[in-house]
Enzyme design. Structure first.
Site, short mmCIF file in Angstrom:
data_model
loop_
_atom_site.label_atom_id
_atom_site.label_comp_id
_atom_site.label_asym_id
_atom_site.label_seq_id
_atom_site.Cartn_x
_atom_site.Cartn_y
_atom_site.Cartn_z
N ASN A 14 -39.47 -0.50 -31.48
CA ASN A 14 -38.18 0.09 -31.09
C ASN A 14 -37.94 1.28 -32.01
O ASN A 14 -37.56 1.12 -33.17
CB ASN A 14 -37.09 -0.98 -31.25
N ARG A 70 -39.64 -0.17 -26.52
CA ARG A 70 -38.30 -0.05 -25.93
C ARG A 70 -38.05 1.43 -25.65
O ARG A 70 -38.21 2.27 -26.53
CB ARG A 70 -37.26 -0.56 -26.93
N HIS A 82 -28.43 -1.62 -22.49
CA HIS A 82 -28.60 -3.00 -22.98
C HIS A 82 -29.22 -3.90 -21.89
O HIS A 82 -29.03 -5.10 -21.90
CB HIS A 82 -27.25 -3.65 -23.38
N ARG A 132 -17.65 3.99 -30.95
CA ARG A 132 -17.47 4.72 -29.69
C ARG A 132 -16.15 4.34 -29.03
O ARG A 132 -15.76 3.18 -29.07
CB ARG A 132 -18.62 4.41 -28.72
N GLU A 149 -34.06 -9.32 -27.65
CA GLU A 149 -34.64 -8.21 -26.90
C GLU A 149 -36.13 -8.07 -27.16
O GLU A 149 -36.90 -7.73 -26.26
CB GLU A 149 -33.89 -6.92 -27.25
#
Ligand code: AMP
Length: 395
Positions: free
Chosen positions: A7, A90, A179, A240, A383
């Site tokens: 990743n 990823r 996601h 965010r 993940e």
């Protein structure tokens, strides 16, 4: 088969080496400060972590150090690189081109490059990681697993914005969602734990970490999610803003005399619970401040939970009901108080949280009462394992 999961960020690289037969993590680690100086934290299974300060001028140097550690006589977990059967990468944005994972070849690399417009911070970094691995492990099959792919099943009514259609046609301006690997993994696990048939189920996944998104998963397929063209839309997140009135951008730029680039940076990095509370983007700090009576921290936590609950309510309408709500990621897995407050809005659906069962962190379990019509669950996301599984399935 042993699968290396990568990743790659702009200055960091996370990795795990997973044995696909046992699904055990053989080693994991993180390269940080790539292009600055370089630090590798390597943890072989069952052993203490090792921190190595070593120059990492680029991602190839970082991958090279990772491979050295994996095969190291003392800290290593494999004898030679030939034991690595495949690499799973990823990749953040697959646009409309990728509705599932793919084996990487030159055409795929070109198409990931073409999606870089949609994720200018992420896709180029993901590509650097792919190229670095190709250089150091020639001939090893590699697979790209996209954050957006799981949400490609969203119907038009969920992904079209209320904008002139030409922007969708010319530039691909639509909702994509992110996601996806986590929403896919967690919805499947939630169905298993709750004893539901995934092909006949209505599951809402709340992935709430520093980045946060909710998805509506109908019969195992994503039909809506809270993030949009970029990960800025939807929930209030660590830093965010999530959903705001778009007119605020011009309003604040004008009042403060700042450019829209500066404003976007504020929306991405200085807003969310961090900007609202003035305390921190970390929920542990927010909880502590709220406990000490900090009113802004309390208001922030309430606004955060309220927004999540509103999305769950909207997805109940989208799917004509809900069978289960699953919580995952840093906050979803570790904050009983956030889960409890979100669930406090969902009684109308027939969801009742069990305070005792909810008082846990990071374990798979049902956290609603035995007689709750809608199940609430805690499902730690994984993940890397999901990427390893996809990789093995394709090679
Ligand atoms: P993630 O992005 O999924 O790694 O989640 C990271 C976030 O999880 C952190 O910024 C914290 O806000 C949150 N978190 C981690 N541990 C806890 C905890 N014990 N209690 C509350 N929040 C936590």
């Amino acid at each position: 088969m042993k699968v290396l999961v990568i990743n790659c960020g702009s200055s960091s690289l996370k990795y795990q080496l997973i044995d696909s037969e046992t699904e055990a993590v053989l080693a994991k680690g993180l390269c940080e400060r790539i292009g600055i100086d370089g630090r590798l934290t390597h943890t072989p299974a069952g052993k203490d972590k090792i921190v190595i300060e070593a120059p990492m001028p680029n991602h190839t140097a970082a991958v090279s150090l990772v491979l050295e550690q994996l095969t190291d006589a003392k800290n290593g977990v494999i004898k030679s690189l030939s034991e690595i059967g495949a690499v799973g990468h990823r990749v953040v944005h697959g646009g409309e081109k990728f509705a599932s994972s793919v084996v990487i070849n030159d055409d795929v690399i070109k198409e990931i490059e073409e999606c870089s417009d949609l994720a200018p911070l992420h896709n180029p970094a993901n590509l650097i990681g792919i190229r670095a691995c190709q250089e150091l492990m020639p001939g090893v099959p590699m697979v790209a697993v996209f954050d957006t792919a799981f949400h490609q099943t969203m119907p038009k009514k969920a992904y079209l914005y209320g904008l002139p259609h030409e922007y969708y046609e010319k530039y691909g301006v639509r909702r994509y969602g992110f996601h996806g690997t986590s929403h896919s993994y967690v919805s499947k696990r939630a169905a298993e734990i709750a004893g539901l048939d995934i092909n006949n189920s209505k599951i809402v996944v709340c992935h709430i970490g520093n980045g946060a998104s909710v998805s509506a998963v109908l019969n195992g397929k994503s039909v809506d999610t809270s993030m949009g063209l970029t990960p800025l839309e939807g929930l209030i997140m660590g830093t965010r803003s999530g959903d705001i009135d778009p007119a605020i951008i011009e309003f604040i730029c004008h009042k403060e005399g700042i450019s829209y680039e500066t404003m976007l940076n504020i929306l991405n990095k200085k807003s969310g619970v961090y900007g609202m509370s003035g305390v921190s983007s970390d929920f542990r700090d927010l909880d502590a401040a709220a406990d000490e009576g900090n009113e802004r921290a309390k208001d922030t936590l309430h606004a955060f939970c309220y927004r999540v609950a509103k999305y769950v309510g909207a997805y109940a309408a989208a799917m004509n009901g809900i069978d289960a709500v699953a919580f995952t990621a840093g906050v979803g897995e570790n904050s009983p108080s956030v889960r409890k407050e979100i669930c406090s809005y969902l009684g109308f659906l027939g969801l009742t949280i069990d305070d005792e069962k909810n008082n846990v962190r990071g374990v798979e379990r049902i956290i609603s009462t035995d007689d709750s019509k809608v199940k609430a669950l805690l499902v730690p996301t994984n993940e890397e394992l999901a990427i390893a599984r996809e990789t093995v399935a394709l090679v």
